[in-house]
Structures are given as structure tokens and as C-alpha cells.
Motif scaffolding. Structure first.
Motif, PDB file in Angstrom:
ATOM      1  N   GLY A 140      79.955 -12.126  12.734  1.00 32.39           N
ATOM      2  CA  GLY A 140      81.355 -11.914  13.503  1.00 32.39           C
ATOM      3  C   GLY A 140      82.325 -11.175  12.518  1.00 32.39           C
ATOM      4  O   GLY A 140      83.709 -10.651  12.863  1.00 32.39           O
ATOM      5  N   LEU A 141      82.490 -12.137  11.066  1.00 28.45           N
ATOM      6  CA  LEU A 141      83.673 -12.130  10.223  1.00 28.45           C
ATOM      7  C   LEU A 141      82.944 -11.128   9.943  1.00 28.45           C
ATOM      8  O   LEU A 141      84.839 -10.493   9.151  1.00 28.45           O
ATOM      9  CB  LEU A 141      83.202 -13.228   9.133  1.00 28.45           C
ATOM     10  N   PHE A 142      82.372 -10.152   9.764  1.00 29.36           N
ATOM     11  CA  PHE A 142      82.189  -9.200   8.785  1.00 29.36           C
ATOM     12  C   PHE A 142      83.306  -7.005  10.296  1.00 29.36           C
ATOM     13  O   PHE A 142      83.609  -7.086   9.584  1.00 29.36           O
ATOM     14  CB  PHE A 142      80.928  -8.234   9.418  1.00 29.36           C
ATOM     15  N   GLN A 143      82.739  -7.813  11.460  1.00 28.03           N
ATOM     16  CA  GLN A 143      83.454  -7.130  12.268  1.00 28.03           C
ATOM     17  C   GLN A 143      85.174  -7.643  12.358  1.00 28.03           C
ATOM     18  O   GLN A 143      86.228  -6.532  12.932  1.00 28.03           O
ATOM     19  CB  GLN A 143      82.696  -7.327  13.868  1.00 28.03           C
ATOM     20  N   GLY A 144      85.252  -8.846  12.915  1.00 29.52           N
ATOM     21  CA  GLY A 144      86.492  -9.484  12.584  1.00 29.52           C
ATOM     22  C   GLY A 144      87.470  -7.964  11.842  1.00 29.52           C
ATOM     23  O   GLY A 144      88.970  -7.909  11.746  1.00 29.52           O
ATOM     24  N   PRO A 199      66.857 -11.433   9.061  1.00 26.04           N
ATOM     25  CA  PRO A 199      68.730 -10.190   8.963  1.00 26.04           C
ATOM     26  C   PRO A 199      69.160 -10.873   8.368  1.00 26.04           C
ATOM     27  O   PRO A 199      70.177  -9.839   7.450  1.00 26.04           O
ATOM     28  CB  PRO A 199      68.727 -10.771  10.517  1.00 26.04           C
ATOM     29  N   CYS A 200      69.885 -12.126   7.910  1.00 25.40           N
ATOM     30  CA  CYS A 200      70.392 -12.292   6.981  1.00 25.40           C
ATOM     31  C   CYS A 200      70.677 -11.633   5.380  1.00 25.40           C
ATOM     32  O   CYS A 200      71.467 -10.921   5.023  1.00 25.40           O
ATOM     33  CB  CYS A 200      70.854 -14.044   6.929  1.00 25.40           C
ATOM     34  N   PRO A 239      75.503 -14.236  13.743  1.00 22.12           N
ATOM     35  CA  PRO A 239      76.316 -14.304  14.611  1.00 22.12           C
ATOM     36  C   PRO A 239      77.986 -14.627  13.900  1.00 22.12           C
ATOM     37  O   PRO A 239      78.820 -13.821  13.571  1.00 22.12           O
ATOM     38  CB  PRO A 239      76.633 -15.375  16.053  1.00 22.12           C
ATOM     39  N   LEU A 240      77.743 -15.449  13.378  1.00 21.55           N
ATOM     40  CA  LEU A 240      79.322 -15.603  12.212  1.00 21.55           C
ATOM     41  C   LEU A 240      79.337 -15.368  11.258  1.00 21.55           C
ATOM     42  O   LEU A 240      80.416 -14.560  11.280  1.00 21.55           O
ATOM     43  CB  LEU A 240      79.184 -17.430  12.029  1.00 21.55           C
TER      44      LEU A 240
END
Length: 453
Positions: A9-13, A134-135, A5-6
Motif C-alpha cells: 500500500g505504501l509503495f503504490q501510494g 512475499p515480503c 499489505p502495508l
């Protein structure tokens, strides 16, 4: 627990910030003619685009569910990678090719090209399906997309390779990138047959449904970038013929290879699609219908024989892991398609019956200039060499980049799953039945112990 999720989240931000600052839509034209032209382009492209969406989200996702305890992960990770890779490709393409006056103007064509870039990731993942986290999948996508864009630019723009359906630029590149990742990531002799790898009748049926969806919509994938009119019509017909021949040849070859004459679901799931891979490089070329049927049959034969003989051989001699058999479905038919494109170009230059060689030539010379002349022969020979050079660039670049990416994916922080929990949804999903009825041998308990280790 926290890394995925981190990371997302950083990628989408970061993407939101990039779009807010630099991405806009084209301004609508005040002239009626220009507005009609844009509308016609959208109406002609969007149906193909929808077909491709169904292929990638539903068809390819279901095709990967042949692993009985990994169906949720296969569908979800395929969906995640498609969206992640498409957005990443949009950013890179915008910065490299479409950044003018501080802005990137977005349209449907750019999104379509970005989805083609995402396809390479979805294919490559097949080599290591179920064995990486997934990472690791997301890092693999981050590394593969820029290499693909650079390779595709060299092959199409610098070498002038003709490949309207992505046989060389997409299928061959993705295949050998995935195999390179697999070779670097898994040490020789480290991976014996996993007890959860064996498909069940139910998982095979789901995978066959995915194959059928891909089979139905594949002509749209090949024809979407063709020039509307004769070339697009020819691409659709050639793809239909090639895939029909590959479906029948797959059943013939699979039955003959079995001592009892029974069909292998794995052969059907892959060999039936081989015709769509092989035809991409020659789909819009002026060639007789029998050529499309022949290529479809040969590609299916190569795919089935690859599963029967080549995959075990590569596993023994090179310790190469290819979970989904992408070398048989994408690599071998892709190489065959590249060779067929060179032969088709040479044959077209010899044809003095009015064959429109200009449709095959990136230089756009007219038919009267090349028809049967010495200059036309030299031009055709040069283009055939370009096809071979494009194939060499795709294989060499993808293998090297895949090996480097696979080496990087071995970092402990990327959370590669333990061997005994590979091919298992319970590592990534809440399984309701297991939560309600835990047993002494449940996978949830196994997962807890393995994660503690």
C-alpha cells in the motif's frame, strides 16, 4: 499478517504521487508525418509486447508450478513481482535517464524496457522459490532492479557490448544474482531435501504447459529490440532454429542419461528453452543457419548435463541451493552465448565475402572499411574483448549484489517461513478443501502451530 499489505500500500501510494507530479505522455504531434511515424512504431512493437506479456504472466508462472503444493503461490507471486518490479523500474529509469524539464514522458518503449528489468527478478527468484516470504521477494526486487539498471548501462553504453536478446545483461545477471542471494540466505548444510519438493505428474504437466508457452513466444522476446527489417527477421529465424535444436537435443540427452531410456520432465521443462537463452547475444548477427542449430544443441546439452552432474556437485561442495536450476537454464547457456558472440564477431571480420560486419559493430563502420583489413581485425578483437568484459561485469556485479541482498533478507522482520511450511500454499492462501474438511494432519493445523512458534 500486516506487513505485506502495508508494504504494498505504501509503495503504490508513493508511486501514485510520483506519477501525479512528474509523469506525463508525449504531446501528440500536429504534423501528419510524425503522427504516422508514432503509429507505425506502436503497431510494430505492441504485438511483440503482447507476446512477452503472455510469456511472463502465463508461461513463466506455469513453469514454476512444478512444486505440487506451491502452485497458487508460484503463479501469484510471479504476477505480483512482475507488476511491482516493472513499476519500480519505471520510476528509476525515469529519474535516471528520462527526467527532462521536471517531467518524465512515458511511452510503450519505456514500459517494455521496464519489463525487461522485471524479468531479471523473475529469473533470480527461481533459486529460492518456495523458501522465502512475499515480503522478502519484494525487498529482493527493490535491491535487484537498481543494480541491474546500473550493470546494463555499463555493459551496453560504456563497454558497447552487443546483446540484443539479453543473454548477458538479463539471463547471466539474473542467474548469479539469484545464486548469490541463495548462498547468503541459507547457511551451509542447513537445507536437506524437503518432503514437499518432489513434483507430481499433475504439477509436471502444468510446468510443461508453461514451457510450451515460453517456447512458442520466445522469438518475440529476442527480436523486439532489433532494428525492423533484416536484423529483426534474422533474429526471429535464428531463435526458432536454436530453440528447435535445443528441444530435440534435450530429449536425446535426457533419454541417454537414464538407464531405462526414459525422459525426465525436469530436463524437458528447462533444456528445451536453453536455445532461446544462448541465441540472444548473436541473434541479429550475420551467421549461417547451422550456427544457430549448433548453439541450440550445445546449450541444451549443457543444461541437461548441468542438472545431472553440476547441480549435485555444487550442492555438495558449496552447499548451494538452486531450487529451479536457474544456473543450468540461464547461467551455463548465457556464458556459452557470450562466448559465441565473441567468436561470431571475430569470424565476421575475417569474412571477405561481403559479410556486413557493420551490423555487428556499435561504431557503425561500413563494411568496406573493415572487410578483411588490419583495422577491421583490431576492431573485431576489441569488440570480442568487450563481450568478455561485459560477461565479467554481469557475473561479478550480480554475485556481489546478490550476496549483500541475501544477507539483508535474513532480518527476522521480513517473515521468512519456517522450514516445515516451505513450498506450501496454505501459508498464504485460503484453501477451500482444507477449510471444509480439516483433519488431524492438515496443513492448516501445522501452519497455526508453526506460526505460534
Amino acid at each position: 499478517r500486516r506487513l505485506l499489505p502495508l508494504f504494498l500500500g505504501l509503495f503504490q501510494g508513493a508511486l501514485l504521487l510520483f506519477f501525479a507530479l512528474f509523469v506525463t505522455y508525449e504531446k501528440p504531434s500536429a504534423q501528419a508525418e510524425d503522427a504516422n511515424l508514432v503509429a507505425n512504431k506502436v503497431y510494430s512493437t505492441f504485438p511483440f509486447f503482447q507476446d512477452i506479456q503472455v510469456m511472463l504472466v502465463v508461461g513463466l508462472g506455469l513453469l514454476l508450478t512444478f512444486l505440487p503444493r506451491y502452485g497458487l503461490s508460484a503463479l501469484t507471486h510471479n504476477f505480483l513481482l512482475l507488476n511491482f518490479s516493472m513499476q519500480w523500474a519505471l520510476v528509476l529509469q525515469g529519474l535516471l535517464h528520462h527526467f527532462h524539464h521536471g517531467q518524465v514522458q512515458l511511452d510503450l518503449h519505456k514500459v517494455l524496457i521496464s519489463e525487461f528489468a522485471a524479468v531479471t527478478v523473475l529469473i533470480s527468484v527461481g533459486a529460492v522459490l518456495g523458501r522465502i516470504s512475499p515480503c522478502q521477494l519484494l525487498i529482493m526486487a527493490i535491491c535487484e532492479i537498481p543494480v541491474y539498471l546500473a550493470s546494463e548501462w555499463v555493459i551496453i553504453n560504456t563497454l558497447g557490448v552487443l546483446d540484443v536478446g539479453g543473454t548477458i545483461t538479463i539471463h547471466v545477471f539474473a542467474c548469479y544474482f539469484g545464486l548469490g542471494v541463495s548462498k547468503a540466505l541459507f547457511r551451509a548444510g542447513q537445507q536437506p531435501l524437503h518432503p514437499k519438493e518432489t513434483p507430481t505428474p499433475r504439477s509436471d504437466v502444468m510446468s510443461l504447459v508453461g514451457m510450451l508457452i515460453l517456447w512458442v513466444f520466445w522469438p518475440s522476446f529476442v527480436a523486439v529490440l532489433c532494428q525492423p527489417g533484416d536484423a529483426q527477421h534474422r533474429a526471429i529465424l535464428n531463435t526458432l532454429l536454436a530453440m528447435s535444436a535445443s528441444a530435440i537435443t534435450t530429449m536425446v540427452a535426457s533419454s541417454l542419461l537414464d538407464r531405462d531410456g526414459k525422459l525426465s520432465p525436469g530436463h524437458l521443462q528447462n533444456g528445451s528453452l536453453a536455445g532461446g537463452v544462448v541465441i540472444g547475444a548473436v541473434a541479429d548477427m550475420a551467421m549461417p543457419p547451422v550456427a544457430a542449430l549448433t548453439l541450440g544443441s550445445l546449450s541444451a546439452l549443457a543444461c541437461v548435463l548441468g542438472f545431472r552432474f553440476l547441480t549435485p556437485l555444487l550442492g555438495r561442495k558449496l552447499s548451494l541451493l538452486d531450487q529451479c536450476g536457474i544456473h543450468n537454464l540461464h547461467g551455463l547457456p548465457g556464458i556459452l552465448g557470450a562466448a559465441a558472440s565473441a567468436v561470431a564477431i571475430l569470424a565476421a571480420s575475417k569474412d571477405t565475402s561481403g559479410s556486413p560486419f557493420s551490423q555487428l559493430s556499435p561504431t557503425g563502420g561500413n563494411a568496406s572499411e573493415v572487410e578483411g583489413g588490419q583495422w577491421g581485425d583490431r576492431m573485431a578483437s576489441g569488440q570480442a574483448l568487450c563481450q568478455a568484459a561485459g560477461l565479467a561485469v554481469a557475473i561479478g556485479t550480480s554475485l556481489l549484489a546478490g550476496l549483500l541482498t541475501g544477507a539483508g533478507l535474513r532480518l527476522p522482520c521480513l517473515a521468512q517461513p519456517p522450514e516445515r511450511l516451505c513450498f506450501d500454499d496454505s501459508l498464504y492462501f485460503k484453501i477451500q478443501d482444507q477449510a471444509e474438511n480439516p483433519g488431524p494432519d492438515s496443513t492448516t493445523e501445522e501452519g497455526a502451530l508453526a506460526l505460534k512458534e
